[in-house]
Design an enzyme around this catalytic site. Sequence first.
Site, mmCIF file in Angstrom:
data_model
loop_
_atom_site.group_PDB
_atom_site.id
_atom_site.type_symbol
_atom_site.label_atom_id
_atom_site.label_comp_id
_atom_site.label_asym_id
_atom_site.label_seq_id
_atom_site.Cartn_x
_atom_site.Cartn_y
_atom_site.Cartn_z
ATOM 1 N N LYS A 1 0.836 -1.197 0.000
ATOM 2 C CA LYS A 1 0.000 0.000 0.000
ATOM 3 C C LYS A 1 0.875 1.253 0.000
ATOM 4 O O LYS A 1 0.668 2.163 -0.801
ATOM 5 C CB LYS A 1 -0.898 -0.032 1.246
ATOM 6 N N ARG B 1 -3.307 3.161 8.605
ATOM 7 C CA ARG B 1 -3.602 2.005 7.760
ATOM 8 C C ARG B 1 -2.437 1.030 7.747
ATOM 9 O O ARG B 1 -1.289 1.434 7.575
ATOM 10 C CB ARG B 1 -3.869 2.477 6.338
ATOM 11 N N GLY C 1 -8.617 -7.909 4.562
ATOM 12 C CA GLY C 1 -9.371 -8.195 5.779
ATOM 13 C C GLY C 1 -8.532 -8.596 6.968
ATOM 14 O O GLY C 1 -9.060 -8.807 8.051
ATOM 15 N N MET D 1 -5.731 -6.949 8.336
ATOM 16 C CA MET D 1 -5.244 -5.880 9.188
ATOM 17 C C MET D 1 -6.317 -4.806 9.287
ATOM 18 O O MET D 1 -7.169 -4.695 8.435
ATOM 19 C CB MET D 1 -3.987 -5.270 8.568
ATOM 20 N N ARG E 1 -3.483 -1.608 -6.331
ATOM 21 C CA ARG E 1 -2.622 -2.796 -6.321
ATOM 22 C C ARG E 1 -3.030 -3.649 -7.499
ATOM 23 O O ARG E 1 -4.119 -3.468 -8.067
ATOM 24 C CB ARG E 1 -2.790 -3.585 -5.022
ATOM 25 N N HIS F 1 -16.101 -8.698 1.791
ATOM 26 C CA HIS F 1 -15.075 -9.609 2.296
ATOM 27 C C HIS F 1 -15.208 -10.987 1.663
ATOM 28 O O HIS F 1 -14.236 -11.585 1.209
ATOM 29 C CB HIS F 1 -15.196 -9.707 3.818
ATOM 30 N N GLU G 1 15.028 -43.123 -5.926
ATOM 31 C CA GLU G 1 14.056 -42.860 -4.868
ATOM 32 C C GLU G 1 14.542 -43.268 -3.488
ATOM 33 O O GLU G 1 13.802 -43.199 -2.523
ATOM 34 C CB GLU G 1 12.715 -43.518 -5.193
ATOM 35 N N SER H 1 14.645 -41.524 -13.267
ATOM 36 C CA SER H 1 13.424 -40.777 -12.998
ATOM 37 C C SER H 1 13.311 -40.636 -11.485
ATOM 38 O O SER H 1 13.344 -41.626 -10.763
ATOM 39 C CB SER H 1 12.213 -41.515 -13.561
ATOM 40 N N GLY I 1 11.787 -40.531 -8.183
ATOM 41 C CA GLY I 1 10.549 -40.897 -7.500
ATOM 42 C C GLY I 1 10.521 -40.100 -6.208
ATOM 43 O O GLY I 1 10.921 -40.576 -5.157
ATOM 44 N N CYS J 1 8.866 -38.300 -11.549
ATOM 45 C CA CYS J 1 7.536 -38.882 -11.668
ATOM 46 C C CYS J 1 6.798 -38.886 -10.330
ATOM 47 O O CYS J 1 5.742 -39.464 -10.203
ATOM 48 C CB CYS J 1 7.610 -40.285 -12.236
ATOM 49 N N TYR K 1 12.215 -33.679 -18.306
ATOM 50 C CA TYR K 1 10.757 -33.657 -18.248
ATOM 51 C C TYR K 1 10.252 -33.808 -16.817
ATOM 52 O O TYR K 1 10.977 -34.274 -15.941
ATOM 53 C CB TYR K 1 10.150 -34.771 -19.123
HETATM 54 P P1 ADP Z 1 -7.541 -2.392 3.744
HETATM 55 O O1 ADP Z 1 -6.127 -2.794 3.742
HETATM 56 O O2 ADP Z 1 -8.408 -3.243 4.558
HETATM 57 O O3 ADP Z 1 -8.044 -2.145 2.364
HETATM 58 P P2 ADP Z 1 -7.283 0.460 3.979
HETATM 59 O O4 ADP Z 1 -6.130 0.998 4.722
HETATM 60 O O5 ADP Z 1 -7.205 0.500 2.512
HETATM 61 O O6 ADP Z 1 -7.589 -1.001 4.510
HETATM 62 O O7 ADP Z 1 -8.534 1.270 4.477
HETATM 63 C C1 ADP Z 1 -9.836 0.846 4.297
HETATM 64 C C2 ADP Z 1 -10.676 1.955 3.771
HETATM 65 O O8 ADP Z 1 -10.582 3.073 4.585
HETATM 66 C C3 ADP Z 1 -10.249 2.439 2.410
HETATM 67 O O9 ADP Z 1 -10.796 1.665 1.400
HETATM 68 C C4 ADP Z 1 -10.796 3.826 2.379
HETATM 69 O O10 ADP Z 1 -12.124 3.823 1.951
HETATM 70 C C5 ADP Z 1 -10.730 4.251 3.810
HETATM 71 N N1 ADP Z 1 -9.582 5.107 3.955
HETATM 72 C C6 ADP Z 1 -8.305 4.771 4.113
HETATM 73 N N2 ADP Z 1 -7.515 5.845 4.157
HETATM 74 C C7 ADP Z 1 -8.317 6.904 4.019
HETATM 75 C C8 ADP Z 1 -8.111 8.301 3.964
HETATM 76 N N3 ADP Z 1 -6.903 8.832 4.047
HETATM 77 N N4 ADP Z 1 -9.177 9.100 3.809
HETATM 78 C C9 ADP Z 1 -10.401 8.566 3.708
HETATM 79 N N5 ADP Z 1 -10.671 7.271 3.750
HETATM 80 C C10 ADP Z 1 -9.640 6.435 3.907
HETATM 81 MG MG MG Z 2 -7.724 -0.866 1.142
HETATM 82 MG MG MG Z 3 -9.688 -3.709 6.268
#
Ligand code: ADP
Ligand code: MG
Ligand code: MG
Length: 913
Positions: free
Chosen positions: A32, A102, A111, A113, A356, A474, A779, A798, A800, A865, A885
């Site tokens: 990120k 974040r 989901g 962190m 990403r 999720h 083998e 080969s 095994g 194999c 192979y």
């Molecule tokens: P995840 O790794 O779970 O995607 P993020 O760090 O991307 O978590 O944050 C989840 C959501 O929080 C983002 O999709 C965004 O909508 C909101 N968010 C994150 N940073 C900001 C920010 N600087 N301003 C407004 N919303 C934010």
């Molecule tokens: Mg995100």
């Molecule tokens: Mg999240």
Amino acid sequence: MAKSTKTGKYVYFFGNKKADGNGSMKALLGGKGANLAEMTRIGLPVPPGFTITTEVCTHYYANRKTYPAALWDQVKKSVAAMETILGKRFGDNEKPLLVAVRSGARDSMPGMMDTILNLGLNDQTVVALEKLSGNARFAWDCYRRFIQMYGDVVMGVQKAPSEDHDPFEVVIDTLKEQLFKGEKHVEDTRLDAKQMQELVKRFKALIKERTGKEFPTDPWKQLEGAVGAVFSSWMNDRAIVYRRKYNIPTEWGTAVNVQSMVFGNTGNASGSGVAFTRDPATGEKVFYGEFLINAQGEDVVAGVRTPKPVAELAKVMPDAFKELERIRGVLESHFRDVQDFEFTIEEGKVFMLQTRNGKRTGLAAVRFAVEMEKEKLISWEEAILRVPAEQLDQVLAPVFDRGAIKAAKSIAKGLPAGPGAATGKIYFNADRAVEGARKGEKVLLVRVETSPEDLRGMIAAEGILTARGGVSSHAALVARQMGKVCVCGASALHVDYAARTLSVGDTHLKEGDFLSIDGTSGDVYVGELKTAPSEVIQVLINKSLDGKDSRTYQNYAALMKWCAKATRMDVRTNADSPEQAANAVGFGAVGIGLCRTEHMFFEGNRIDSMREMILAENIDDRKKALAKLLPYQREDFIGIFKELKGLPATIRFLDPPLHEFLPHQGSEQEDLAKKLGIDAKKIAQRVHDLHEFNPMLGHRGCRLGIVYPEISEMQARAVFEAAAAVQAKGIKVKPEIMIPLVGFPKELQLQIEVVNRVAAEVAKEKKTKFNYLVGTMIEIPRAALVAHEIAKDAQFFSFGTNDLTQTCLGMSRDDSGSFLPKYQELEIVKQNPFATIDQAGVGKLMQIAVELGRKTRPDIKLGICGEHGGEPSSVKFCHRIGLAYVSCSPFRVPIARLAAAQAALEEKKGKKK
Ligand code: ADP
Ligand code: MG
Ligand code: MG
């Protein structure tokens, strides 16, 4: 990495089109953080902020959860830089700067962190925000969200195992119930400023009640707590489970991103969303994603409100939509891959919060790769590297039978979020789903919405069905990544967790009833629906579909054509029957790498002759029984040779210990005694004699042929008589006879003598010639260590690797279940060595054998194999050590071909560097 430790730089700033970091620094800044820097550099609208490096996470765990001394100074400087750009101040009572905290590991971990938004708010700054925005509802909404997230993530106020709902959500629902009596699904947007203020009060009380602590008011304390929570979450259960599943090393650590807030919840000119530059489920080139008006952050992915498709933005915010379309183009041409991005619109202005490479289904991966090559965005070589080999599995996965769908009743429709057909017993709770799967049931996990706590259940399930949430919920995210069938947001479904029932109209189902879901169409069907093979299989194997009518097939075929161009290694198959051989050849196998002859002895009444042979007390009786087996075995080989049409076939002589062929139960022994007209006691006695304490290391492999050469003689005769018969029809035959479990050169010599003698005899009898090889399996470790000796006689090796792994590790595969999971958990072994070659140990033996074998016989033919021959990272290893192979089961041939091509391309790339 070492460099920045020396320089002591822990914080990387981004903002105003400049950034300390860039997109290539994912190891240090996390995915990120690196991409926030990269987007800033290419001029996309990113709110300013900074990234605390993954090294700080490593330091944190290495030093009893403390930080490097210089860290907070650097953080303060970066906050000051944000303040300058934005003209706001952190903790200020007039123009407060609010931030998002974040997490962000090297690889995205959806989901896993937790993110905290609106940090910096307290009872004073919220008033400032209210004045500044002239929007009381917005200010208090931000504050209550902040308390909710901080209370959950940092202060640990979470759903207890016994609770079905998050305690904060319970507070919200209670308030809504008081305000809007009897109304169901009241959206948060209906709560006004006063009511948000009420929530703030109740949330604080909840936190006090559960933790005994006051909610922190000092923004710097808040920031410190949030940073610590992100680092701590690296070691939470969910994160550990996820890392284990995807083999992500613990050492990587996570980074923390602190970024100024932009607000999607200021009213109807704002919103937030997630989008893909192309459809990650089907691969189609359409702008794909969803958004919510007047919403913040996780609202879209949380599945609480059902979002709208991104295309509808064109109507409600045409300018923002145009800007997003522009950004979509910039992202694809800059990153040259499909992007999964998050955006927020604040009063009509678009901000980018993340991008990403998008996770994709196997189907989409292939289509992206093939179409991006056509668009000249990537080369054909890159296209090959873009498709994770393992994901081809999904392209070959079954779909529902067309007839079965017509006859079935669709009771609900949701969003098709993970393609494929799944059917199973429904479970409403992850633990019970895991339990069901453990009992061997096929299960479907059915939830109102899923959360990271459900991960185990999702892994165990054939498919996932949710009643709420969109294509970026999720459930959808995780399913897409795991390649699970998934239908989400099937809003007609009423799930009652307490009663464990699912109802739609007048259809009522209980836990344990069968349901079927189609992740390609989004349909939900009652009962267990019949499935049909994937279109690729319908074209190639069943020949029931014309390739011209299937886009899936055409994309697959284009990819395989490129693979053939790139690869050095051949892919063969492990096949014991003509049908298996035909399937594998259909998938592009160029021969059989392992034909296990013993499987042939189990069919029909051959097993009786086999048993007669084993029970024989002298060589004459044994030869008589073997003579009965000969025609069966010859017929099998004839079938296989015909199917192969001149492709080589490696035939392994009898391998398992003889007792495996005898009945062990009293009643079965009596039946056999009657059939053969002998005394049942004799059979029991023979079973007793043949009993071994450790059959894996007992009288098996070539040890059988050494003690009973007449068995090898019969097998050789069957091979060559079959070869003669097929050659007589004008079809070429290339048998490669393989002697198993050799450890001593003399073992091989004795068996080769038998084979050559029989070959000469049959050649003379049939007045023909044979083009054949005799070689051995490697083998057991001794064979690898004396490979130069063995290569004097062996024309091929080969590996095994099933037995080589067992013998090298001194670990029985069949008994490893009781300790191997723990070993993986403790990272004693990173991967199951019976699935992925243990390169340091078993791989070392292979390398030794390759080297020694080539010394004696430079052109020795080398292959593998074992089960590993179809596992991508093992295939790549085989390429690197120079095998000719790999051989794997028929349905893994495409995966092995792709992995082999990738290995060749990666090698080329490595050489260029
Ligand atoms: P995840 O790794 O779970 O995607 P993020 O760090 O991307 O978590 O944050 C989840 C959501 O929080 C983002 O999709 C965004 O909508 C909101 N968010 C994150 N940073 C900001 C920010 N600087 N301003 C407004 N919303 C934010
Ligand atoms: Mg995100
Ligand atoms: Mg999240």
